[in-house]
Scaffold this motif. Sequence first.
Motif, mmCIF file in Angstrom:
data_model
loop_
_atom_site.group_PDB
_atom_site.id
_atom_site.type_symbol
_atom_site.label_atom_id
_atom_site.label_comp_id
_atom_site.label_asym_id
_atom_site.label_seq_id
_atom_site.Cartn_x
_atom_site.Cartn_y
_atom_site.Cartn_z
ATOM 1 N N GLN A 55 0.803 -1.211 0.000
ATOM 2 C CA GLN A 55 0.000 0.000 0.000
ATOM 3 C C GLN A 55 0.841 1.268 0.000
ATOM 4 O OE1 GLN A 55 -2.911 0.040 3.138
ATOM 5 N NE2 GLN A 55 -3.689 -1.998 2.677
ATOM 6 N N PHE A 56 2.063 1.194 0.557
ATOM 7 C CA PHE A 56 2.801 2.456 0.706
ATOM 8 C C PHE A 56 4.121 2.523 -0.041
ATOM 9 C CE2 PHE A 56 4.627 0.020 4.266
ATOM 10 C CZ PHE A 56 5.956 0.387 4.239
ATOM 11 N N ILE A 57 4.731 1.400 -0.403
ATOM 12 C CA ILE A 57 6.028 1.454 -1.071
ATOM 13 C C ILE A 57 5.925 2.178 -2.410
ATOM 14 C CG2 ILE A 57 7.825 0.098 -2.192
ATOM 15 C CD1 ILE A 57 8.131 0.165 0.784
ATOM 16 N N GLN A 58 4.915 1.838 -3.203
ATOM 17 C CA GLN A 58 4.778 2.477 -4.516
ATOM 18 C C GLN A 58 4.527 3.979 -4.381
ATOM 19 O OE1 GLN A 58 1.902 0.667 -7.127
ATOM 20 N NE2 GLN A 58 2.165 2.212 -8.720
ATOM 21 N N VAL A 59 3.764 4.370 -3.368
ATOM 22 C CA VAL A 59 3.483 5.789 -3.159
ATOM 23 C C VAL A 59 4.761 6.543 -2.799
ATOM 24 C CG1 VAL A 59 2.184 7.475 -1.799
ATOM 25 C CG2 VAL A 59 1.114 5.316 -2.464
ATOM 26 N N ILE A 66 10.748 8.000 -1.135
ATOM 27 C CA ILE A 66 11.572 6.805 -1.003
ATOM 28 C C ILE A 66 13.044 7.162 -0.814
ATOM 29 C CG2 ILE A 66 12.001 6.556 -3.483
ATOM 30 C CD1 ILE A 66 11.314 3.696 -0.958
ATOM 31 N N VAL A 67 13.460 8.336 -1.304
ATOM 32 C CA VAL A 67 14.857 8.739 -1.138
ATOM 33 C C VAL A 67 15.170 8.941 0.342
ATOM 34 C CG1 VAL A 67 16.547 10.553 -1.621
ATOM 35 C CG2 VAL A 67 15.012 9.764 -3.436
ATOM 36 N N HIS A 68 14.305 9.663 1.034
ATOM 37 C CA HIS A 68 14.494 9.869 2.474
ATOM 38 C C HIS A 68 14.324 8.559 3.233
ATOM 39 C CE1 HIS A 68 14.641 11.694 6.344
ATOM 40 N NE2 HIS A 68 13.337 11.692 6.570
ATOM 41 N N LEU A 69 13.300 7.793 2.859
ATOM 42 C CA LEU A 69 13.057 6.518 3.529
ATOM 43 C C LEU A 69 14.219 5.556 3.283
ATOM 44 C CD1 LEU A 69 11.194 4.641 5.131
ATOM 45 C CD2 LEU A 69 10.063 4.039 2.975
ATOM 46 N N GLY A 70 14.733 5.531 2.049
ATOM 47 C CA GLY A 70 15.833 4.632 1.734
ATOM 48 C C GLY A 70 17.084 4.939 2.533
ATOM 49 N N ARG A 102 14.500 5.144 -7.400
ATOM 50 C CA ARG A 102 14.811 6.561 -7.195
ATOM 51 C C ARG A 102 16.214 6.738 -6.605
ATOM 52 N NH1 ARG A 102 11.159 11.295 -7.525
ATOM 53 N NH2 ARG A 102 9.228 10.473 -8.373
ATOM 54 N N GLN A 103 16.549 5.902 -5.637
ATOM 55 C CA GLN A 103 17.878 5.991 -5.040
ATOM 56 C C GLN A 103 18.963 5.731 -6.078
ATOM 57 O OE1 GLN A 103 16.929 3.204 -1.665
ATOM 58 N NE2 GLN A 103 18.339 4.559 -0.594
ATOM 59 N N PHE A 104 18.677 4.823 -6.997
ATOM 60 C CA PHE A 104 19.654 4.433 -8.005
ATOM 61 C C PHE A 104 20.055 5.627 -8.882
ATOM 62 C CE2 PHE A 104 21.178 1.557 -11.500
ATOM 63 C CZ PHE A 104 22.087 0.861 -10.718
ATOM 64 N N HIS A 105 19.185 6.638 -8.933
ATOM 65 C CA HIS A 105 19.481 7.840 -9.719
ATOM 66 C C HIS A 105 19.780 9.049 -8.834
ATOM 67 C CE1 HIS A 105 18.357 5.768 -13.411
ATOM 68 N NE2 HIS A 105 17.269 5.340 -12.800
ATOM 69 N N GLN A 106 20.022 8.803 -7.571
ATOM 70 C CA GLN A 106 20.305 9.870 -6.617
ATOM 71 C C GLN A 106 21.766 10.298 -6.754
ATOM 72 O OE1 GLN A 106 19.157 8.744 -2.646
ATOM 73 N NE2 GLN A 106 20.369 10.375 -1.696
ATOM 74 N N THR A 107 22.011 11.567 -6.990
ATOM 75 C CA THR A 107 23.363 12.029 -7.307
ATOM 76 C C THR A 107 24.341 11.889 -6.143
ATOM 77 O OG1 THR A 107 22.706 14.296 -6.730
ATOM 78 C CG2 THR A 107 22.555 13.652 -9.055
ATOM 79 N N ASP A 108 23.852 12.022 -4.903
ATOM 80 C CA ASP A 108 24.749 11.958 -3.755
ATOM 81 C C ASP A 108 24.631 10.640 -2.991
ATOM 82 O OD1 ASP A 108 22.194 12.404 -2.809
ATOM 83 O OD2 ASP A 108 22.794 13.862 -1.284
ATOM 84 N N LEU A 109 24.141 9.605 -3.662
ATOM 85 C CA LEU A 109 23.918 8.320 -2.991
ATOM 86 C C LEU A 109 25.206 7.760 -2.397
ATOM 87 C CD1 LEU A 109 21.877 5.958 -2.453
ATOM 88 C CD2 LEU A 109 22.745 4.928 -4.563
ATOM 89 N N ILE A 131 19.853 -4.892 -6.053
ATOM 90 C CA ILE A 131 19.419 -4.076 -7.186
ATOM 91 C C ILE A 131 18.700 -4.977 -8.169
ATOM 92 C CG2 ILE A 131 20.211 -2.525 -9.019
ATOM 93 C CD1 ILE A 131 22.836 -2.216 -7.344
ATOM 94 N N THR A 132 17.536 -4.558 -8.651
ATOM 95 C CA THR A 132 16.788 -5.408 -9.578
ATOM 96 C C THR A 132 17.348 -5.294 -10.993
ATOM 97 O OG1 THR A 132 15.159 -3.692 -10.109
ATOM 98 C CG2 THR A 132 14.680 -5.122 -8.217
ATOM 99 N N GLU A 133 17.102 -6.346 -11.775
ATOM 100 C CA GLU A 133 17.553 -6.359 -13.170
ATOM 101 C C GLU A 133 17.010 -5.172 -13.954
ATOM 102 O OE1 GLU A 133 17.853 -10.222 -15.489
ATOM 103 O OE2 GLU A 133 16.457 -10.743 -13.895
ATOM 104 N N SER A 134 15.728 -4.871 -13.765
ATOM 105 C CA SER A 134 15.098 -3.819 -14.568
ATOM 106 C C SER A 134 15.737 -2.463 -14.304
ATOM 107 C CB SER A 134 13.590 -3.756 -14.270
ATOM 108 O OG SER A 134 13.356 -3.521 -12.894
ATOM 109 N N MET A 135 16.190 -2.208 -13.080
ATOM 110 C CA MET A 135 16.865 -0.954 -12.768
ATOM 111 C C MET A 135 18.175 -0.838 -13.538
ATOM 112 S SD MET A 135 16.163 -1.001 -8.655
ATOM 113 C CE MET A 135 17.587 -0.009 -8.294
ATOM 114 N N ILE A 136 18.892 -1.933 -13.627
ATOM 115 C CA ILE A 136 20.187 -1.917 -14.293
ATOM 116 C C ILE A 136 20.039 -1.734 -15.792
ATOM 117 C CG2 ILE A 136 22.238 -3.297 -14.788
ATOM 118 C CD1 ILE A 136 21.821 -4.692 -12.101
#
Length: 276
Positions: A55-59, A66-70, A102-109, A131-136
Amino acid sequence: MRRLELESHLLSAFENDEFLLHYQPIVCLQSGQITGFEALVRWYRPEEGFVSPGQFIQVTEETGLIVHLGQWIFRAACAQLKAWEQQFPDHPLTMSINLSRRQFHQTDLVEQFGDTLRELELGGNRVQLEITESMIMRDVDGATELMHRLKGLGLKLAIDDFGTGYSSLSYLHRFPTDTLKIDQSFVGRMDQSGDEQEIVHTIIALGQKLRMDLVAEGIETQTQLNRLRAMGCQRGQGYLFAKPLGRDGATALLANPWPRASFGAPEEQPKAAKKA
């Protein structure tokens, strides 16, 4: 209205410390020893109880929360690993943490993760990012560069849900990954389909050829465990061993592991829910 209400509650959840982590054991399939945990986020609302991750991960992904949560998940999971290292110094563990799109594209990760590891005085080699295949596959060159930077922190990398992302095998050897995680959809159908067994066997053989660690997800029956052992899969997780546990439950399991003689003994276990 429900969506707007959920977004509003998510914002207050950070302020009220309503997020917590559960930990699912990752087990050596030969010895039964716990080799690590996968950290899974949970949301507990005092008024409603636990909110389903579905219910909440996608939101959180769509809103950018998700960046802050991650970042919170990474720090909380690393802090717990550090605590377990101090409590059980003779039991080396690895903490697996899911990385969001979203994290995967975070500049300061990389900088954020590096700061956390230094602050906690924790070795990066004890932490594995999933990391999932689709992200890569969305940006192979960019993903490869980021993965090498993460490896520069000493972090381990796993390709999660392997076999579902339709990645090109010609790219697989380019990624600096340590682990392939076999998706639970394949493992769960091994009992009913010889084709699924062959798929799992092929993934295991591929991982061995590439000198990668292998983890099977969603193990629920003794038959599945026996087959995975015979195929040479080293590690696994699933409801046959334990569901995701709170901090106290996971700590108790480390302090009092199941006897070797009873490892994997239960044949009937509740079906595992799709992990967050």
